[in-house]
Design a protein around this motif. Structure first.
Motif, PDB file in Angstrom:
ATOM      1  N   GLU A 171       0.879  -1.173   0.000  1.00 28.85           N
ATOM      2  CA  GLU A 171       0.000   0.000   0.000  1.00 28.85           C
ATOM      3  C   GLU A 171       0.912   1.217   0.000  1.00 28.85           C
ATOM      4  N   ALA A 172       0.392   2.315  -0.547  1.00 27.30           N
ATOM      5  CA  ALA A 172       1.259   3.489  -0.729  1.00 27.30           C
ATOM      6  C   ALA A 172       1.435   4.305   0.545  1.00 27.30           C
ATOM      7  N   CYS A 173       0.469   4.199   1.482  1.00 33.58           N
ATOM      8  CA  CYS A 173       0.404   5.162   2.587  1.00 33.58           C
ATOM      9  C   CYS A 173       1.527   5.034   3.609  1.00 33.58           C
ATOM     10  N   LYS A 200       2.282   4.346  -5.997  1.00 27.75           N
ATOM     11  CA  LYS A 200       1.963   3.032  -6.558  1.00 27.75           C
ATOM     12  C   LYS A 200       1.957   1.943  -5.489  1.00 27.75           C
ATOM     13  N   ALA A 201       1.175   0.908  -5.741  1.00 25.69           N
ATOM     14  CA  ALA A 201       1.141  -0.253  -4.857  1.00 25.69           C
ATOM     15  C   ALA A 201       1.038  -1.511  -5.718  1.00 25.69           C
ATOM     16  N   THR A 215      -6.305  -5.101  -9.817  1.00 27.20           N
ATOM     17  CA  THR A 215      -5.116  -5.273 -10.638  1.00 27.20           C
ATOM     18  C   THR A 215      -3.912  -5.574  -9.747  1.00 27.20           C
ATOM     19  N   ARG A 216      -2.837  -6.025 -10.357  1.00 26.46           N
ATOM     20  CA  ARG A 216      -1.644  -6.350  -9.552  1.00 26.46           C
ATOM     21  C   ARG A 216      -0.767  -5.130  -9.300  1.00 26.46           C
ATOM     22  N   GLU A 217      -0.844  -4.159 -10.199  1.00 24.75           N
ATOM     23  CA  GLU A 217      -0.141  -2.885 -10.000  1.00 24.75           C
ATOM     24  C   GLU A 217      -1.181  -1.786 -10.087  1.00 24.75           C
ATOM     25  N   PHE A 218      -1.167  -0.883  -9.130  1.00 24.75           N
ATOM     26  CA  PHE A 218      -2.151   0.190  -9.161  1.00 24.75           C
ATOM     27  C   PHE A 218      -1.621   1.399  -8.405  1.00 24.75           C
ATOM     28  N   GLU A 219      -2.361   2.497  -8.550  1.00 27.28           N
ATOM     29  CA  GLU A 219      -1.971   3.719  -7.873  1.00 27.28           C
ATOM     30  C   GLU A 219      -3.010   4.051  -6.818  1.00 27.28           C
ATOM     31  N   GLN A 220      -2.554   4.583  -5.695  1.00 27.32           N
ATOM     32  CA  GLN A 220      -3.465   4.968  -4.625  1.00 27.32           C
ATOM     33  C   GLN A 220      -3.294   6.445  -4.296  1.00 27.32           C
ATOM     34  N   ALA A 221      -4.407   7.090  -4.030  1.00 29.31           N
ATOM     35  CA  ALA A 221      -4.380   8.474  -3.539  1.00 29.31           C
ATOM     36  C   ALA A 221      -4.834   8.445  -2.089  1.00 29.31           C
TER      37      ALA A 221
END
Ligand code: ZN
Length: 461
Positions: A171-173, A200-201, A215-221
């Motif tokens: 996770e990005a956080c 990205k995560a 998805t296996r690669e994704f972006e988090q805000a």
């Protein structure tokens, strides 16, 4: 969601250059997608809107962009190494693996990702009679085993022992927690304040599915809002309302959103709500999580790093570990919700339909398309180029479109979501209508004739 199907959205995304399957020419790679020329514009516009709402429009939030790779202990402290598992069982007949929590969910038995392996095995045993292998139909499965979702890398491992795996972010956080002290020490931020980050995560999803949904690669805000212990309630309610309103502000219809409160809270959480979206075909499912996490994250990093992450109130000298209110949304899901919500198929008479993306103009990947009526008439092309250059200087995302007849161009621009199409015709060149153009509105399909000099103001409004 009405009759729009997920496959309609997938098809439009590929056909119009929004989303391509990852590694397409090699036959694709599961759970990975590439954003095409119009996809990246929409994605960037969404990120800008999110950043404006969560950093610039607030007076006590700052931004951050932390490194994806982190010290291996970060993921022990966060619980991702020990937990973060998908419960899997294998069909003894065909070796197909099932997600046991999903199969149980399908027969209305709640198996939460936070349950222990023993608990899930007990639930699975109680319900084995009702669960069939989706491939071969047999009911004979192995016991449930947790499959860790963290993706390992060999960064810094020059001996190839794999003893110190450096993980990609689950996770990005986490980068926000790691930099809490840095931000306090180097900026005017005083509690309560927030840190926002888009990052990205990666997750080793056993069955990535449903297009951008999993998805296996994704972006988090993410935003993490730091408050004094027990001073969480009011801020939590405000943040929830704020995030709901933001979705309305980017054009999502309120009827397609709903709240979902988590029933099984992790032991440290005080409250957890999701904003759900009514995705085509999938129905209501998670869009954004808004979580009241108490002091868990900073306490864990204090314990594992040995560094004091307490905050000292500059006015009272009081020391405490701040509580955290988190908002977290996957940009793929946000993208899917926005494009699905804007997708319309309209009857245009004579048995014809048009597909149109009614995106808010500020999100539209192309703001205006410029066309000479005919591409083999140099005088039309020259005049159209002038208009194109003028608009491009002003709006950036302007498209030159002389491919096919005008009807085809309008169809293409409708599907990309372009709010205005400007056409230069013979009337633009001479007579009373010299230096005028037609402007077609995407939503109404109405066309108006106006002087080139008024074009920039008209489109800007
Ligand atoms: Zn099977």
């Amino acid at each position: 969601m009405s009759e729009v199907k997920l496959e309609d959205i997938v098809s439009l995304c590929k056909r119009r250059g929004f989303i391509y399957p990852g590694s397409d020419i090699y036959g694709g790679e599961a759970g990975l997608y590439d954003f095409g020329p119009y996809g990246v514009e929409l994605l960037n516009n969404l990120k800008r809107s999110w950043w404006r709402a969560n950093v610039y429009d607030k007076d006590n939030y700052v931004g951050l962009d932390s490194a994806m790779f982190k010290h291996p202990k970060v993921w022990e402290a966060s619980g991702h190494v020990g937990g973060f598992n998908d419960p899997l069982a294998e069909c003894k007949n065909c070796h197909h693996r099932i997600r046991v929590d999903k199969e149980l969910g399908a027969i209305s038995v709640t198996a939460d990702e936070k349950m222990s392996e023993e608990e899930i095995n007990r639930l699975f045993d109680e319900n084995r009679a009702h669960i069939k292998c989706p491939v071969c139909g047999h009911k004979d499965f192995t016991d449930v085993k947790g499959f860790n979702l963290l993706v390992k890398s060999n960064l810094g491992d020059f001996t190839g022992t794999g003893e110190r795996p450096v993980y990609l972010p689950g996770e990005a956080c986490q980068g926000i927690y790691l930099n809490f002290k840095n931000v306090v020490d180097t900026t005017p931020s005083k509690i309560p304040f927030g840190i926002a980050q888009i990052g990205k995560a990666f997750r080793n999803e056993i069955s990535p599915r449903n297009f951008l949904f999993r998805t296996r690669e994704f972006e988090q805000a993410d935003t993490q809002y730091f408050v004094k212990p027990h001073e969480n309630k009011e801020a939590y309610d405000r943040i929830k309302q704020d995030r709901w309103n933001w979705y309305l502000s980017i054009g999502i219809q309120e009827k397609n959103l709903r709240w979902h409160q988590h029933e099984n809270l992790v032991f440290y959480a005080s409250d957890a709500w999701d904003i759900e979206y009514d995705y085509p075909t999938l129905g209501f499912d998670e869009l954004e999580g808004i979580h009241d996490r108490t002091d868990y994250d900073l306490s864990q990093h204090m314990k594992f790093s040995g560094v004091d992450l307490q905050y000292q109130d500059p006015a009272t000298n009081e020391k405490y570990i701040p509580w955290i209110l988190e908002t977290s949304v996957g940009l793929g899901r946000m993208f899917l919700a926005v494009i699905s919500d804007a997708y319309y198929v309209e009857n245009i008479g004579e048995g014809q339909t048009r597909t149109v993306l009614k995106l808010k103009p500020e999100l539209a990947p192309v703001k205006v398309a410029v066309s000479p009526l005919l591409k083999n008439k140099p005088e039309l092309v020259a005049k159209a180029r002038e208009v194109y250059d003028m608009l491009k200087k002003e709006f950036g995302a302007v498209m030159w479109d002389d491919n096919g007849n005008i009807g085809k161009r309008y169809r293409r621009q409708d599907e990309i979501g372009t709010p205005y199409c400007v056409v230069i015709d013979f009337d633009s060149l001479e007579g009373e209508t010299k230096d005028t153009v037609t402007v077609r509105n995407r939503d109404t399909t109405e066309q108006v004739r106006m002087p080139v000099a008024e074009l920039t103001d008209y489109i800007a409004k």
